[in-house]
Design a protein around this motif. Structure first.
Motif, PDB file in Angstrom:
ATOM      1  N   ASP A   1       1.160   3.915  -3.194  1.00  0.00           N
ATOM      2  CA  ASP A   1       0.843   5.334  -3.004  1.00  0.00           C
ATOM      3  C   ASP A   1       2.017   6.233  -3.377  1.00  0.00           C
ATOM      4  O   ASP A   1       1.847   7.262  -4.040  1.00  0.00           O
ATOM      5  CB  ASP A   1       0.446   5.613  -1.545  1.00  0.00           C
ATOM      6  CG  ASP A   1      -0.930   5.084  -1.183  1.00  0.00           C
ATOM      7  OD1 ASP A   1      -1.694   4.690  -2.090  1.00  0.00           O
ATOM      8  OD2 ASP A   1      -1.241   5.059   0.023  1.00  0.00           O
TER       9      ASP A   1
ATOM     10  N   ARG B   1       0.831  -1.211   0.000  1.00  0.00           N
ATOM     11  CA  ARG B   1       0.000   0.000   0.000  1.00  0.00           C
ATOM     12  C   ARG B   1       0.866   1.262   0.000  1.00  0.00           C
ATOM     13  O   ARG B   1       0.611   2.203  -0.760  1.00  0.00           O
ATOM     14  CB  ARG B   1      -0.945  -0.011   1.192  1.00  0.00           C
ATOM     15  CG  ARG B   1      -1.995  -1.118   1.074  1.00  0.00           C
ATOM     16  CD  ARG B   1      -2.876  -1.196   2.296  1.00  0.00           C
ATOM     17  NE  ARG B   1      -3.724  -0.006   2.344  1.00  0.00           N
ATOM     18  CZ  ARG B   1      -4.212   0.507   3.472  1.00  0.00           C
ATOM     19  NH1 ARG B   1      -3.971  -0.065   4.626  1.00  0.00           N
ATOM     20  NH2 ARG B   1      -4.968   1.582   3.422  1.00  0.00           N
ATOM     21  N   ASP B   2       1.902   1.282   0.842  1.00  0.00           N
ATOM     22  CA  ASP B   2       2.802   2.441   0.881  1.00  0.00           C
ATOM     23  C   ASP B   2       3.515   2.617  -0.450  1.00  0.00           C
ATOM     24  O   ASP B   2       3.601   3.734  -0.986  1.00  0.00           O
ATOM     25  CB  ASP B   2       3.848   2.280   1.989  1.00  0.00           C
ATOM     26  CG  ASP B   2       3.285   2.487   3.381  1.00  0.00           C
ATOM     27  OD1 ASP B   2       2.127   2.953   3.521  1.00  0.00           O
ATOM     28  OD2 ASP B   2       4.017   2.184   4.348  1.00  0.00           O
ATOM     29  N   CYS B   3       4.019   1.523  -0.990  1.00  0.00           N
ATOM     30  CA  CYS B   3       4.757   1.589  -2.253  1.00  0.00           C
ATOM     31  C   CYS B   3       3.853   2.085  -3.382  1.00  0.00           C
ATOM     32  O   CYS B   3       4.248   2.950  -4.168  1.00  0.00           O
ATOM     33  CB  CYS B   3       5.350   0.217  -2.571  1.00  0.00           C
ATOM     34  SG  CYS B   3       6.491   0.224  -3.965  1.00  0.00           S
TER      35      CYS B   3
ATOM     36  N   ILE C   1      11.261   2.876  -0.876  1.00  0.00           N
ATOM     37  CA  ILE C   1      10.077   2.059  -0.593  1.00  0.00           C
ATOM     38  C   ILE C   1       9.978   0.903  -1.574  1.00  0.00           C
ATOM     39  O   ILE C   1       9.564  -0.196  -1.198  1.00  0.00           O
ATOM     40  CB  ILE C   1       8.773   2.900  -0.550  1.00  0.00           C
ATOM     41  CG1 ILE C   1       7.603   2.075   0.016  1.00  0.00           C
ATOM     42  CG2 ILE C   1       8.404   3.437  -1.918  1.00  0.00           C
ATOM     43  CD1 ILE C   1       7.737   1.649   1.443  1.00  0.00           C
TER      44      ILE C   1
END
Length: 115
Positions: free
Chosen positions: A49, A45-47, A75
Motif C-alpha cells: 500500500d 500488505r502495508d508495504c 516499511i
C-alpha cells in the motif's frame, strides 16, 4: 513532464515491490502454517500500500513525494527483514524486491520538513 520521466525507474521499482508484496501475501495465505505467517502478511500488505501511494505521488509530482519516500524506505526494510526470515521462494523474492525498493527510496528521499 521531464520530472516524471526522471522518476520512471523509481516508479517501476516501487510497482515491482507492490507486486512482489501482493504475491507474497497471497502465497502466505495458502501456507499450511498460515498463523505463523501473519506478521509477514501484515507487512506485505502495508508495504504494498505504501509503495503504491509513493508511486502515485511521484507520478503526479506531489510536493511531498520525496519526503514520503522516507516512510516507504522504512516499511520496505521492515518487510524485507521479515520476509527474509522465511525459506519460501515467494518470501525470498519479496525480500529482494523490498531491499531494492528501500535502496531506491533512500537514494531519492528528502528529509521530512514542515514549513
Amino acid at each position: 513532464m521531464e520530472q516524471q520521466h526522471h522518476h520512471q525507474e523509481l516508479i517501476q521499482t516501487l510497482l515491482d515491490c507492490v507486486l512482489a508484496c501482493e504475491n507474497c501475501a497471497t502465497a502466505c495465505l495458502h501456507e499450511e502454517m498460515v498463523k505463523e505467517m501473519a506478521g509477514c502478511i501484515m507487512l506485505d500488505r502495508d508495504c504494498g500500500d505504501i509503495c503504491s501511494q509513493a508511486a502515485r505521488l511521484l507520478q503526479r509530482n506531489s510536493a511531498i513525494a520525496h519526503q514520503y519516500l522516507v516512510i516507504c524506505e522504512e516499511i520496505c526494510r521492515m518487510c524485507a527483514e521479515e520476509c527474509g526470515k522465511h525459506d519460501a521462494e515467494h518470501c525470498q523474492l519479496c525480500a529482494e524486491a523490498c531491499t531494492r525498493c528501500a535502496e531506491a527510496c533512500h537514494a531519492h528521499h528528502e528529509p521530512v520538513t514542515q514549513d
